[in-house]
Scaffold this motif. Sequence first.
Motif, PDB file in Angstrom:
ATOM      1  N   TYR A  19     -20.816   5.896  -1.301  1.00 54.66           N
ATOM      2  CA  TYR A  19     -20.819   5.043  -2.728  1.00 54.66           C
ATOM      3  C   TYR A  19     -21.726   3.770  -2.123  1.00 54.66           C
ATOM      4  CZ  TYR A  19     -16.493   7.054  -3.699  1.00 54.66           C
ATOM      5  OH  TYR A  19     -15.540   8.169  -4.105  1.00 54.66           O
TER       6      TYR A  19
ATOM      7  N   ALA B 208     -22.895  10.132 -15.026  1.00 54.41           N
ATOM      8  CA  ALA B 208     -23.611   9.590 -14.023  1.00 54.41           C
ATOM      9  C   ALA B 208     -23.042   9.256 -12.630  1.00 54.41           C
ATOM     10  CB  ALA B 208     -24.469   8.502 -14.547  1.00 54.41           C
TER      11      ALA B 208
ATOM     12  N   VAL C  92     -21.076   6.664 -12.571  1.00 56.54           N
ATOM     13  CA  VAL C  92     -21.724   4.916 -12.493  1.00 56.54           C
ATOM     14  C   VAL C  92     -20.504   4.437 -13.009  1.00 56.54           C
ATOM     15  CG1 VAL C  92     -23.202   3.302 -13.235  1.00 56.54           C
ATOM     16  CG2 VAL C  92     -24.181   5.340 -12.106  1.00 56.54           C
TER      17      VAL C  92
ATOM     18  N   LEU D 242     -22.708  -2.888 -10.111  1.00 54.75           N
ATOM     19  CA  LEU D 242     -23.141  -1.454 -10.218  1.00 54.75           C
ATOM     20  C   LEU D 242     -22.567  -0.853  -9.087  1.00 54.75           C
ATOM     21  CD1 LEU D 242     -24.756   0.940 -11.600  1.00 54.75           C
ATOM     22  CD2 LEU D 242     -26.678   0.254  -9.942  1.00 54.75           C
TER      23      LEU D 242
ATOM     24  N   LYS E 216     -22.137   3.120  -7.640  1.00 59.40           N
ATOM     25  CA  LYS E 216     -22.769   4.464  -7.730  1.00 59.40           C
ATOM     26  C   LYS E 216     -22.116   5.496  -6.940  1.00 59.40           C
ATOM     27  CE  LYS E 216     -25.584   7.969  -8.439  1.00 59.40           C
ATOM     28  NZ  LYS E 216     -25.181   9.080  -9.615  1.00 59.40           N
TER      29      LYS E 216
END
Length: 289
Positions: A44, A258, A260, A285, A287
Amino acid sequence: MRLPPIAGAAALALLTAAAAHADGHYVPGVEGIQGPSVPPAGVYYLGYLVNYNIDSLRAPGSSTVPGHNTGTVTALANRFVWVTNYKLLGADYGMEAIVPVMRTSLTFNAAGISESRSGVGDVYLGPLVLGWHGQQWDAVAAAGLWLDNASDSHPASPGKGFRSTMLTGGLTYYFDTAKTVSGSALMRYEFNSRNNGFRPGQQLTVEWGLGKSFGSFQAGVVGYSQWQTSDDSGLGATTDRARRHALGAELVYPIPGAGVFLKGAAYKEFGVRNSTKGQLVRFTLVKAF
């Protein structure tokens, strides 16, 4: 960021310069709703964009230091987390690293300080992250080291000038089986090393969040508190300890296709002593790879 007691113009200039650096490395307010919940196995990236606006300096008795004393700290903390498939003490085992990039601008007229500095801050290496998961709870324990790799030659420099060992523990509890309502608390405790004969006191940070899911997004109330738990020692040390509290709100929005998560939060500080007082805004953010 502590403001030691006022004891004349020369002492004020020296000690207010020291207040430009936090007593520990960890910045409160970067975690909120479900902060203690470790994700499943995977790699991550978490990018924390933080803006902290200083509107005043507070003396040990919480009174405002006279004059125009303001500043802004803007940082992008790049956090890399690897949660492995291995188990340790019944928990998912992982590791992490944080590389912050920051810009600090200070105008402390009380101390004659007016400057701006940018650069890479002190790096964090966390070789131990443990995440437990129950039917209606998550828990975390972690340990790591903040390095002293960054410059600390000026009040607005990105480095602290000392290392810190940081221990972490926290719990998220879900009040319903569907996990739509949660309460969480995350604790960080820092043991600071010596810097040129001066050792900042130890620091305890607690971040908490109460969240509710509304369809695909979450919203809730968040806050943080930070206390200096031991006296400074060495040259220029005082027995005045710093503390701060803050209250705010957070919104979490996932983009599942995504991999996200987007998060945003805003905090306002209160009850500040021997430190800077201001407002903090944070965008995150997350991810998954």
